[in-house]
Enzyme design. Sequence first.
Site: not given
Ligand code: PLP
Length: 409
Positions: A125, A202, A205, A228, A366
Site C-alpha cells: 500500500h 503492515d 488488513q 479496519k 493505493c
Molecule cells: N496498509 C494497508 C495494507 C492498507 O490496506 C491500508 C488502508 O487501506 C493502509 C496501510 C493504510 O491504512 P490507514 O489509512 O488506516 O492508515
Amino acid sequence: MIHTDIPAIRDQFPIFAWHRQENLPFVYLDNAATTLKPTPVIEAMHDYYSNYSSNIHRGLYPIAVRASKAYEDARVKVQQFFGAAHPEEIVFTQGTTAGINLVAAAFAGGLLQPGDEILLSPMEHHANLVPWQQISAHHNLRLRFLPMDAAGNLQLDQLDTLADFPIKLIAIVHISNTLGHINDLETIIAWAKQRNIRVLVDAAQSAALYPMDVQQLGMDFLVCSGHKMYGPTGIGVLYGKKELLEQMPPYQSGGDMIKKVGLYSSTFADIPHKFEAGTPPIAAAIGLGAALDFLQTLNRPQWLTHLDQLTDYTIRQLREIPGLKIMGEAQKRSHIISFTLQDIHPHDIATFLAQEGIAIRAGHHCTQPLMQHFDTGASARASLSIYNTQEDIDALIQALHHIQSFFNS
Ligand code: PLP
C-alpha cells in the site's frame, strides 16, 4: 452455508437496521477500506463522551482518573490481543499510515546509517512505500524490492539472492489490500532474524481477522488501524519491541511526551508516552478496546470458516461471469478479491453497483506499482467481512451479470 451465528453478528451492527428501516438496500463489500462498527464500540465511545469526557494523565478529579484508566486499559487489551510482552510496547497512533511514518522517522531516520537498505515488496500500500521513499531521500538510505511473480506471489525462494545487501529493515504487508494474497510472514521473519534484519509487518488488513502473536512470530514492529478492526477511525496501533522503541528518538514532540523541559533542552518520557505527544485520541482508544472485546465474544473458528467458505463461493461465482478476470492467483488468499470485467471501467462497475445498494471499491487501491505489475490502472474490489452472507454475494453476482449484458448489448 450461513452459519447460525452470522445473523446474530449482523444484529450487532446498527447500520443494517438503519438501512432496513429506511427501506434501502445495503450490501457492504468494502471492508478493506473500513469495517462497520458494532454497538459495543459506539456505546463505549458514547459513554466516554457522555459521562467521563476529560483529558488523561494529568487530571486528579474522578472523571479524569476514570478516563486515564480506560485509555491505559485499552492499551492492555491491545497488548493481550497481539500477545505482546509489555503494555508499553503498544503505542497508540492515528492509524497504520501514522505508525509507518513513526517507524520511518524514528527507526530508519534515527538509527540507520547512510547506505543502509530497506526491503519492501511491489504489492505494498502507498502507506508502506511513500514514507520509506521520503526517509530514504533524506538519509541516503536505499530501497530494494522483493521479486514477485506474474500471478502476484512473492518469490521468497529468491530471498537468498539478497543476502549480501546491507538490508536493515524489511517492511512487508501481511495481506495485500488489492489482491487479498497472504504473505508468508514466518519465512520472511525467519530469514530476517538469521541476518539481524528488523521486520515491520503492515497488518492493516489482517489484524482483526488473523490475530497474530507478535512474540511467537517475532516481528519487530506491527502496525494496524482501528477502523479496519470494527473500531473507530483516528486510532491505530504500533507494536514495537521494547528495546527498539527505547532506542528510537521521539517522533513528534510537545506535551505529554516529556520528563523535564528547560528553555533550551528537554528529556523525554519513557515508552510508550515518548511517542504519544499531545492529547491522544482518547475516545477512539476506548472504542478500539471495545472492538477487541467484541471480537473476543464471537466464535472465531465459526466465523473464520464462514468467511473462507464465502470467499471460495464468491470466487467460483465470479469465474462464471463471461469476461471477468480476477487479479492475481494466490498461493494463499483471504477475503479481498480484485477483478476487472472486460474493458468496462471499474468506476462504472462501482457506480452501477452503488445504484443497487452494493458497496464495493474501484481504483488503484493505493497500490499503483502493483497495478503497473498487472498492466492495469484500476480494478474493482469486493472485500468481505464477518457479517457478510451468501445473499450479499448473490446480489453482487447478479448485478455483475446485468452489467456484463448491459455493456455488451
Ligand atoms: N496498509 C494497508 C495494507 C492498507 O490496506 C491500508 C488502508 O487501506 C493502509 C496501510 C493504510 O491504512 P490507514 O489509512 O488506516 O492508515
